[in-house]
Design an enzyme around this catalytic site. Structure first.
Site, PDB file in Angstrom:
ATOM      1  N   HIS A  15       0.830  -1.205   0.000  1.00 14.28           N
ATOM      2  CA  HIS A  15       0.000   0.000   0.000  1.00 14.28           C
ATOM      3  C   HIS A  15       0.861   1.250   0.000  1.00 14.28           C
ATOM      4  O   HIS A  15       2.052   1.208   0.274  1.00 14.28           O
ATOM      5  CB  HIS A  15      -0.976   0.007   1.185  1.00 14.28           C
ATOM      6  N   CYS A  73       3.944   5.056   5.621  1.00 11.64           N
ATOM      7  CA  CYS A  73       4.051   3.813   6.392  1.00 11.64           C
ATOM      8  C   CYS A  73       5.496   3.322   6.368  1.00 11.64           C
ATOM      9  O   CYS A  73       6.188   3.486   5.362  1.00 11.64           O
ATOM     10  CB  CYS A  73       3.128   2.749   5.802  1.00 11.64           C
ATOM     11  N   GLN A  91      -7.150  -2.752   9.904  1.00  9.08           N
ATOM     12  CA  GLN A  91      -8.364  -1.979  10.120  1.00  9.08           C
ATOM     13  C   GLN A  91      -9.395  -2.419   9.079  1.00  9.08           C
ATOM     14  O   GLN A  91      -9.065  -2.708   7.933  1.00  9.08           O
ATOM     15  CB  GLN A  91      -8.067  -0.483  10.010  1.00  9.08           C
ATOM     16  N   SER A 114      -5.699   5.553  10.063  1.00  9.05           N
ATOM     17  CA  SER A 114      -4.286   5.874   9.813  1.00  9.05           C
ATOM     18  C   SER A 114      -4.104   6.954   8.754  1.00  9.05           C
ATOM     19  O   SER A 114      -3.100   7.671   8.763  1.00  9.05           O
ATOM     20  CB  SER A 114      -3.527   4.623   9.359  1.00  9.05           C
ATOM     21  N   HIS A 117      -5.222   5.504   1.728  1.00 14.52           N
ATOM     22  CA  HIS A 117      -4.362   4.501   1.120  1.00 14.52           C
ATOM     23  C   HIS A 117      -4.779   4.189  -0.307  1.00 14.52           C
ATOM     24  O   HIS A 117      -5.946   4.318  -0.653  1.00 14.52           O
ATOM     25  CB  HIS A 117      -4.471   3.145   1.841  1.00 14.52           C
TER      26      HIS A 117
END
Length: 123
Positions: A15, A73, A91, A114, A117
């Site tokens: 991702h 990330c 998630q 977060s 994405h």
């Protein structure tokens, strides 16, 4: 007979994550103090991802190269690779999107606590 789309208990995915002012954790490997993240709106994060996605789809850049350079990330150092994961490990919106993809397919924008994405299923 299960389809490749929904078959199996595990997927492998990579991702690209862009964090913004509303993200759960406002820091990353490339912005340890969170200065950029705290000043990035959700709209700006989505716009950045859409531009990246367009370049990937057009064949101008590789998903892994973009992830390595721009993802917030720590998986960036692996070209965005998160490895294999099963149900309940990510998630929910991320998991749902990853499991819905065919191998080699890229998601649209997925939003989690977060950040935002783009997900690419690799296995």
């Amino acid at each position: 007979m299960s389809s490749s789309r929904h078959g199996g208990d595990e997927v492998r995915a990579s991702h690209i994550l862009i964090k913004y002012e509303g993200s759960r954790r406002k820091a990353s490997w490339k912005d340890p103090e969170g200065y950029v993240i705290k000043n990035t709106t959700r709209e700006s994060a989505v716009a950045q991802l859409k531009a990246m996605q367009a370049d990937i789809v057009a064949g101008k850049v590789k998903f892994e190269d973009i992830a390595s350079r721009y993802s917030d990330c720590s998986s960036a150092k692996r070209g965005g690779d998160l490895g294999s994961f099963g149900h309940g490990q990510m998630q929910k919106p991320f998991e749902d999107a990853a499991f819905a993809l065919n191998v080699g397919e890229m998601s649209d924008i997925v939003e989690t606590e977060s950040g935002v994405h783009i997900i690419k299923r690799t296995k």
